[in-house]
Design a protein around this motif. Sequence first.
Motif, short mmCIF file in Angstrom:
data_model
loop_
_atom_site.label_atom_id
_atom_site.label_comp_id
_atom_site.label_asym_id
_atom_site.label_seq_id
_atom_site.Cartn_x
_atom_site.Cartn_y
_atom_site.Cartn_z
N UNK A 146 0.83 -1.20 0.00
CA UNK A 146 0.00 0.00 0.00
C UNK A 146 0.87 1.25 0.00
N UNK A 147 1.97 1.22 0.74
CA UNK A 147 2.90 2.34 0.74
C UNK A 147 3.61 2.46 -0.61
N UNK A 148 4.15 1.33 -1.10
CA UNK A 148 4.96 1.35 -2.33
C UNK A 148 4.14 1.81 -3.53
N UNK A 149 2.93 1.27 -3.67
CA UNK A 149 2.14 1.58 -4.85
C UNK A 149 1.23 2.78 -4.67
N UNK A 150 1.14 3.30 -3.45
CA UNK A 150 0.27 4.43 -3.18
C UNK A 150 0.94 5.78 -3.37
N UNK A 170 -8.46 0.58 -7.88
CA UNK A 170 -8.74 -0.64 -7.12
C UNK A 170 -8.38 -0.60 -5.65
N UNK A 171 -7.62 0.41 -5.22
CA UNK A 171 -7.19 0.48 -3.82
C UNK A 171 -7.71 1.72 -3.12
N UNK A 172 -7.53 2.88 -3.71
CA UNK A 172 -7.96 4.13 -3.07
C UNK A 172 -9.44 4.10 -2.68
N UNK A 203 7.17 -5.44 -2.52
CA UNK A 203 7.62 -5.21 -1.14
C UNK A 203 6.72 -5.85 -0.09
N UNK A 204 5.43 -6.01 -0.41
CA UNK A 204 4.51 -6.55 0.58
C UNK A 204 3.91 -7.88 0.20
#
Length: 295
Positions: A146-150, A170-172, A203-204
Amino acid sequence: MLGDVEIIRLVEWQGVYAPARTLVPGSSEQLWKENKGWLAPDHWCPDSDQAVVALQTWVLRSGGRTIVVDPGLGDGRERPGSPFHHWQSDFLDRLTRQAGVRPEDVDVVVNTHLHADHVGWNTMGPAGEWVPTFPNAQYLLPAADDFHFGPSNAYGNGLREDDRLIYEESIAPLHQAGQAVLWDGTHRIDARLTLESAPGHTPGSSVLRLDSGGERAVFVGDLMHSPVQILAPACSSCLCLDPVRAAAGRRRILERAAEAKELAIPAHFGGAGAVEVRRAGSGFTLGRWAAYQTR
């Protein structure tokens, strides 16, 4: 059934995906040819030397709850340059018709990592008005992804435009709806199911472990794209952001699967989709394939 957990497989797409040794760099031509007898046709097309993969979702019923693992591609997405640009499928219809699950029935959604083909059906449109597909579900997202792709990490350091689009579509909306739950390290879903970090592919990136009634499985996400990686665990896919770390995680997962007799359930294996892992000297080999039907 594994113990008290029902596993239902929904295949959204299956076909030739990429040249075999483009998908799995470092794997030898000889390795593929020596195993042609079982790699073809579900995992490899020898005539074109193309790897065959499946894009699929797993639906679990555990302890009275319904859990969706890696909800596919989604419809109507902006994926310039991808064969799945503006993709349309009957995924939701089959979820209801074949698995007996309506979107409102889903209690938990697991994204093993935040790549496009694992988060697409997190939300539904119309485009620009994305809302959670599963209105009553808790969405479990790896915090590191979430951090890396956000936006905090500028959408994967801005390396691919797709990363921003995927996150915004798809996430926000999950965060905006208050349905996103970030986790790191390990996260217990219930007495039978536990998430565990396995970084490298992203990363996750993570795996989901199942332990019920003396039967075990591990949903390994994208730690493996082809079963040749069981035979050659040092070979990561071309899609891994940290291939060395992914290889280390893959070996660790394979060692435990062999020792604990866990059924390995990768995100992209065609055919039966899941296989037993056995030791072979200092490495591994394949045991029996899963004995369930594709729906």
